[in-house]
Design a protein around this motif. Structure first.
Motif, PDB file in Angstrom:
ATOM      1  N   LEU A 266       4.888   0.330  -7.027  1.00  0.00           N
ATOM      2  CA  LEU A 266       4.264   0.144  -5.716  1.00  0.00           C
ATOM      3  C   LEU A 266       3.592   1.293  -5.918  1.00  0.00           C
ATOM      4  O   LEU A 266       4.105   2.346  -5.425  1.00  0.00           O
ATOM      5  CB  LEU A 266       5.034  -0.049  -4.568  1.00  0.00           C
ATOM      6  CG  LEU A 266       4.373  -0.154  -3.252  1.00  0.00           C
ATOM      7  CD1 LEU A 266       3.383  -1.496  -3.115  1.00  0.00           C
ATOM      8  CD2 LEU A 266       5.122  -0.081  -2.068  1.00  0.00           C
ATOM      9  N   GLN A 267       2.286   1.650  -5.980  1.00  0.00           N
ATOM     10  CA  GLN A 267       1.344   2.766  -5.999  1.00  0.00           C
ATOM     11  C   GLN A 267       0.880   3.047  -4.457  1.00  0.00           C
ATOM     12  O   GLN A 267       0.244   2.010  -4.027  1.00  0.00           O
ATOM     13  CB  GLN A 267       0.074   2.717  -6.914  1.00  0.00           C
ATOM     14  CG  GLN A 267      -0.678   3.907  -6.736  1.00  0.00           C
ATOM     15  CD  GLN A 267      -0.153   5.015  -7.335  1.00  0.00           C
ATOM     16  OE1 GLN A 267       0.548   5.015  -8.309  1.00  0.00           O
ATOM     17  NE2 GLN A 267      -0.273   5.987  -6.544  1.00  0.00           N
ATOM     18  N   MET A 268       1.374   4.101  -3.974  1.00  0.00           N
ATOM     19  CA  MET A 268       1.131   4.252  -2.435  1.00  0.00           C
ATOM     20  C   MET A 268       0.246   5.572  -2.299  1.00  0.00           C
ATOM     21  O   MET A 268       0.486   6.670  -2.601  1.00  0.00           O
ATOM     22  CB  MET A 268       2.449   4.613  -1.778  1.00  0.00           C
ATOM     23  CG  MET A 268       3.378   3.522  -1.915  1.00  0.00           C
ATOM     24  SD  MET A 268       4.894   3.534  -0.746  1.00  0.00           S
ATOM     25  CE  MET A 268       5.697   5.153  -1.671  1.00  0.00           C
ATOM     26  N   ASN A 269      -1.012   5.507  -1.847  1.00  0.00           N
ATOM     27  CA  ASN A 269      -1.940   6.196  -1.521  1.00  0.00           C
ATOM     28  C   ASN A 269      -2.272   6.416  -0.398  1.00  0.00           C
ATOM     29  O   ASN A 269      -2.064   5.533   0.519  1.00  0.00           O
ATOM     30  CB  ASN A 269      -3.166   5.977  -2.504  1.00  0.00           C
ATOM     31  CG  ASN A 269      -3.020   5.724  -3.848  1.00  0.00           C
ATOM     32  OD1 ASN A 269      -2.127   6.475  -4.524  1.00  0.00           O
ATOM     33  ND2 ASN A 269      -3.533   4.751  -4.437  1.00  0.00           N
ATOM     34  N   SER A 270      -2.791   7.690   0.061  1.00  0.00           N
ATOM     35  CA  SER A 270      -3.243   7.906   1.453  1.00  0.00           C
ATOM     36  C   SER A 270      -2.081   7.825   2.372  1.00  0.00           C
ATOM     37  O   SER A 270      -2.007   7.000   3.520  1.00  0.00           O
ATOM     38  CB  SER A 270      -4.660   7.102   1.791  1.00  0.00           C
ATOM     39  OG  SER A 270      -5.429   7.269   1.093  1.00  0.00           O
ATOM     40  N   LEU A 271      -0.938   8.225   1.928  1.00  0.00           N
ATOM     41  CA  LEU A 271       0.227   8.156   2.859  1.00  0.00           C
ATOM     42  C   LEU A 271       0.148   8.443   4.366  1.00  0.00           C
ATOM     43  O   LEU A 271      -0.400   9.646   4.379  1.00  0.00           O
ATOM     44  CB  LEU A 271       1.283   8.518   2.207  1.00  0.00           C
ATOM     45  CG  LEU A 271       1.975   7.671   1.020  1.00  0.00           C
ATOM     46  CD1 LEU A 271       2.945   8.338   0.067  1.00  0.00           C
ATOM     47  CD2 LEU A 271       2.582   6.476   1.562  1.00  0.00           C
ATOM     48  N   LYS A 272       0.693   7.919   5.234  1.00  0.00           N
ATOM     49  CA  LYS A 272       0.818   8.316   6.613  1.00  0.00           C
ATOM     50  C   LYS A 272       2.114   8.407   6.856  1.00  0.00           C
ATOM     51  O   LYS A 272       3.340   7.939   6.467  1.00  0.00           O
ATOM     52  CB  LYS A 272       0.060   7.272   7.553  1.00  0.00           C
ATOM     53  CG  LYS A 272      -1.317   7.006   6.926  1.00  0.00           C
ATOM     54  CD  LYS A 272      -1.822   5.648   7.803  1.00  0.00           C
ATOM     55  CE  LYS A 272      -3.291   5.407   7.286  1.00  0.00           C
ATOM     56  NZ  LYS A 272      -3.925   4.322   8.331  1.00  0.00           N
ATOM     57  N   PRO A 273       2.277   9.344   8.101  1.00  0.00           N
ATOM     58  CA  PRO A 273       3.776   9.551   8.720  1.00  0.00           C
ATOM     59  C   PRO A 273       4.292   8.217   9.013  1.00  0.00           C
ATOM     60  O   PRO A 273       5.541   8.064   8.714  1.00  0.00           O
ATOM     61  CB  PRO A 273       3.574  10.552   9.912  1.00  0.00           C
ATOM     62  CG  PRO A 273       2.486  11.260   9.474  1.00  0.00           C
ATOM     63  CD  PRO A 273       1.303  10.296   8.827  1.00  0.00           C
TER      64      PRO A 273
END
Length: 124
Positions: A81-88
């Protein structure tokens, strides 16, 4: 059933990226649809993404579509799972799961095989 072990979680700043991995034991992995779920503090577990046995079909929850990418490497028995532009609000324990069922059944979460989870924390 397969045994699943997640890794790759950690602490990241908002806007950052992480790649989660889930290694599965056994040859059955190549016949399984696979999925990622998450559980945030005080909330129920929710579906994040799923992928068919050959990677030909994928599905995402609305809030991660366009930011997260689910993929798999059947030669390595590994789900990613590539997670980009992560948010709180992406902060949660992330779990992988799988079964020899269609993607909608994965998304239901009514499955027997789960990993132990990996913590993702998005914070300044």
């Amino acid at each position: 059933q397969v045994r699943l072990v997640e890794s790759g979680g950690g602490l990241v700043q908002p806007g950052g990226s992480l790649r989660l991995s889930c290694v599965a034991s056994g040859r059955a992995f190549t016949t399984y649809s696979m999925g990622w779920f998450r559980r945030a503090p005080g909330k129920e577990r929710e579906f994040v993404a799923a992928i068919s046995w050959n990677g030909g079909s994928v599905s995402y929850m609305n809030s991660v579509r366009g930011r997260f990418i689910i993929s798999r490497d059947n030669t390595k028995n590994t789900l990613y799972l590539q997670m980009n532009s992560l948010k709180p609000e992406d902060t949660a324990v992330y779990y992988c799961t799988g079964a020899p069922v269609p993607i909608p059944a994965i998304a239901s979460g009514r499955l027997d095989s789960w990993g132990q989870g990996t913590q993702v924390t998005v914070s300044p």
